[in-house]
Scaffold this motif. Structure first.
Motif, PDB file in Angstrom:
ATOM      1  N   SER A  54       1.068   6.230   4.522  1.00 50.17           N
ATOM      2  CA  SER A  54       0.381   4.990   4.903  1.00 50.17           C
ATOM      3  C   SER A  54      -0.026   5.061   6.370  1.00 50.17           C
ATOM      4  O   SER A  54       0.585   5.793   7.156  1.00 50.17           O
ATOM      5  CB  SER A  54       1.285   3.782   4.665  1.00 50.17           C
ATOM      6  N   GLY A  55      -1.064   4.283   6.704  1.00 47.01           N
ATOM      7  CA  GLY A  55      -1.531   4.209   8.095  1.00 47.01           C
ATOM      8  C   GLY A  55      -2.312   5.436   8.541  1.00 47.01           C
ATOM      9  O   GLY A  55      -2.322   5.772   9.722  1.00 47.01           O
ATOM     10  N   ARG A  60      -7.964   4.349   6.924  1.00 46.08           N
ATOM     11  CA  ARG A  60      -8.769   3.487   7.813  1.00 46.08           C
ATOM     12  C   ARG A  60     -10.253   3.685   7.524  1.00 46.08           C
ATOM     13  O   ARG A  60     -11.011   2.724   7.426  1.00 46.08           O
ATOM     14  CB  ARG A  60      -8.458   3.793   9.276  1.00 46.08           C
ATOM     15  N   ASP A  65      -6.161  -1.401   3.554  1.00 49.22           N
ATOM     16  CA  ASP A  65      -5.161  -2.142   4.320  1.00 49.22           C
ATOM     17  C   ASP A  65      -3.782  -1.733   3.793  1.00 49.22           C
ATOM     18  O   ASP A  65      -3.414  -2.091   2.683  1.00 49.22           O
ATOM     19  CB  ASP A  65      -5.421  -3.640   4.076  1.00 49.22           C
ATOM     20  N   ASP A  66      -3.050  -0.960   4.573  1.00 54.59           N
ATOM     21  CA  ASP A  66      -1.732  -0.503   4.115  1.00 54.59           C
ATOM     22  C   ASP A  66      -0.798  -0.440   5.322  1.00 54.59           C
ATOM     23  O   ASP A  66      -1.250  -0.464   6.466  1.00 54.59           O
ATOM     24  CB  ASP A  66      -1.865   0.888   3.468  1.00 54.59           C
ATOM     25  N   SER A  67       0.479  -0.373   5.061  1.00 53.94           N
ATOM     26  CA  SER A  67       1.443  -0.315   6.165  1.00 53.94           C
ATOM     27  C   SER A  67       2.733   0.304   5.658  1.00 53.94           C
ATOM     28  O   SER A  67       2.978   0.396   4.450  1.00 53.94           O
ATOM     29  CB  SER A  67       1.750  -1.725   6.666  1.00 53.94           C
ATOM     30  N   GLU A  69       5.552  -1.077   5.883  1.00 56.10           N
ATOM     31  CA  GLU A  69       6.317  -2.169   5.243  1.00 56.10           C
ATOM     32  C   GLU A  69       5.914  -2.298   3.774  1.00 56.10           C
ATOM     33  O   GLU A  69       6.755  -2.452   2.894  1.00 56.10           O
ATOM     34  CB  GLU A  69       6.065  -3.509   5.951  1.00 56.10           C
ATOM     35  N   ASP A  96       4.227   9.909   9.599  1.00 61.47           N
ATOM     36  CA  ASP A  96       3.059  10.123  10.446  1.00 61.47           C
ATOM     37  C   ASP A  96       3.076  11.537  11.054  1.00 61.47           C
ATOM     38  O   ASP A  96       2.071  12.257  11.016  1.00 61.47           O
ATOM     39  CB  ASP A  96       3.029   9.050  11.549  1.00 61.47           C
ATOM     40  N   ARG A 122      -3.043   4.775  -1.570  1.00 61.63           N
ATOM     41  CA  ARG A 122      -2.117   5.504  -0.694  1.00 61.63           C
ATOM     42  C   ARG A 122      -1.993   6.978  -1.094  1.00 61.63           C
ATOM     43  O   ARG A 122      -1.372   7.773  -0.391  1.00 61.63           O
ATOM     44  CB  ARG A 122      -0.751   4.809  -0.763  1.00 61.63           C
TER      45      ARG A 122
END
Ligand code: FAD
Length: 467
Positions: A54-55, A60, A65-67, A69, A96, A122
């Protein structure tokens, strides 16, 4: 018996072992990578090549829209909160760095998509055989040694119970390898391990056998012998979505995540198709011939993406594995499904999809809470008969967040580490697409970093022996 010495011994050459080996060799360690079979890559090179992160830059760019969390929540929901939070947090804390390490090592994430257990796009798709070949080349370039056709048969321990190395069985007989800074089990699951499947999940022997030829559970057994604890053993399930004549080539189709329904030979739906394909894999075993037929229309067929695993309807139709007809009744005849019941089933589904109301199997979305149901109404119609494929076992030895193997008494076994599919406790009850290749890479990096730290520490201690 001949003996080799090294800093780090990695057993198994899938994504977990190869990531650990490459990273450790690049950190300056003398690494031996031992692989049981004549070929590198295990189940990894048979996989769909999806990594869950994610992220990312790719998300992007695609407006996703992902995170971390949301990723955590999805993992826990799909795993029914049985997953070990320490392992999940370790993944999220290192994802990451791992994603960037892979990119720095030439990995291209060519597509971002939603799949099993995800509530945001994802899944990051790669050409996985290229990824593994590149990582192995980089391992060799960094001075790593590869021993093909060398099967680890026994873990060696010293008088204090520390794992010091392994016995290997190879083409020229037995040998031993000692490793100063750890032995890493990266031996994969036991999707080909009939004996272990008989112990832990005999019902799953009905699924089509698949996965790496060497994946019979050697690592699990060796750690078990030293007292390792285990996790998730009761959640073994095949993956739903492979044609009954699937051979050695990956063939999973998830048309149900973009609008297909799944019916049995009687023409009835039997499960909410938006659930994890592991959950669907367990459910389909209870249907006649273990068969579930994916039914879809021209709208879904147009979403095929040639060459992308799980989405490639073009190739499956060319193989003759997808039936096509102008009417549902004709389709049912071709696919050997009850025609009248199929028409009624589709009519009820279309009614819920267009007018709302309660779906008969409780489906409320296309995939894991995302996407609205769409009626199956645009001719021609398609049917893909599919069974459960025993791809993976996703259970095994318990480890700490640093990949140390933990005993039934809750202590770590000094010198012994486990990463990848041989580990239990990460997924819990079911599975999110991409989280296995992801965890192989993440924990591969973690274990290599830890070994490099032990080596650095040893270089500054008088005895020179790793802690
Ligand atoms: C068809 C299919 C599709 C999949 N798609 C995806 C996907 O898209 N995304 C995802 O995240 N996951 C996917 N998976 C699951 C994923 O591929 C595996 O869980 C993952 O690759 C396991 O990696 P690993 O490194 O732990 O083990 P493996 O890649 O299986 O490697 C283990 C290696 O260890 C070797 N070995 C075993 N015993 C010994 C021994 N005694 N001594 C030495 N070597 C030994 C084996 O021969 C093997 O080469 C898929 C799996 C399959 C089969």
């Amino acid at each position: 018996m001949s003996t080799l010495n090294c800093d780090l011994l990695v057993l198994g050459s899938g994504i977990a072992g190869q990531t650990a080996a490459t990273h450790a060799a690049e950190a300056g360690l003398n690494v031996i990578l031992a692989e049981k079979t004549a070929a590198l890559g295990g189940s990894t090179v048979m996989s769909g090549g999806w990594f869950a992160f994610s992220g990312t830059e790719e998300q992007r760019a695609a407006g996703v829209d992902d995170s971390a969390e949301l990723f955590l929540r999805d993992m826990q929901e799909v795993g029914e909160y049985r997953n070990d939070p320490a392992l999940l947090h370790a993944y999220l804390d290192h994802q990451d760095e791992t994603y960037r390490w892979l990119k720095e090592h030439g990995v291209v994430f060519r597509e971002v998509e939603i799949s099993s257990g995800q509530s945001a796009k994802r899944g990051h798709n790669t050409a996985i055989t290229d990824v593994m070949a590149t990582l192995h080349d980089q391992f060799a370039a960094a001075g790593g040694t590869t021993l093909l056709e060398h099967r680890a048969t026994k873990l060696l321990t010293d008088a204090d119970g520390r794992v010091t190395g392994t016995r290997l069985s190879g083409p020229k007989g037995d040998s031993e390898v000692t490793a100063r800074f750890g032995v890493v089990l990266a031996t994969g699951g036991f999707s080909r391990g009939t004996e272990l499947l008989n112990i832990f999940a005999p019902g799953q022997l009905q699924a089509i056998p698949f996965g790496g030829r060497g994946n019979t559970g050697d690592g699990l057994r060796m750690a078990w012998k030293l007292g390792a604890d285990m996790a998730d053993m009761s959640f073994i399930s095949g993956t739903y979505g492979s044609h009954p004549e699937t051979g050695e080539v990956h063939e999973l189709l998830t048309a149900y995540y973009v609008g297909a329904i799944i019916v049995n030979k009687g023409g009835r739906r039997f499960i909410d198709e938006s659930l994890s394909y592991k959950t669907l894999g367990a459910a389909v075993l209870h249907e006649e011939d273990g068969l579930g037929v994916q039914i879809f229309d021209a709208r879904v067929r147009a979403l095929s993406h040639r060459g992308i695993p799980l989405k490639d309807m073009d190739t499956l139709e060319e193989k003759g594995h997808v039936f096509r007809a102008d009417t549902l009744a004709e389709l049912a005849e071709l696919a050997d499904v009850d025609p009248d019941t199929l028409e009624q089933t589709v009519a009820r589904y279309n009614d819920v999809a267009t007018r709302g109301g309660d779906d008969e199997v409780g489906r409320a979305s296309l995939c894991n809470g995302v996407g609205e149901l769409v009626p199956i109404e645009q001719a021609p119609f398609y049917a893909y008969p599919a069974k459960s494929l025993m791809t993976t076992t996703y259970c095994g030895v318990k480890t700490s967040a640093h990949a140390e193997v933990i005993t039934v008494e809750g202590e770590s076994i000094p010198g012994l580490y486990a990463i990848g599919e041989v580990v239990g406790g990460f997924h819990g009850a079911a599975y999110m697409t991409g989280s296995s290749l992801g965890k192989g890479a993440v924990f591969g990096l973690i274990v290599a970093q830890q070994a490099a730290q032990r080596a650095a520490l040893a270089a500054h201690t008088p005895s020179g022996v790793g802690a």
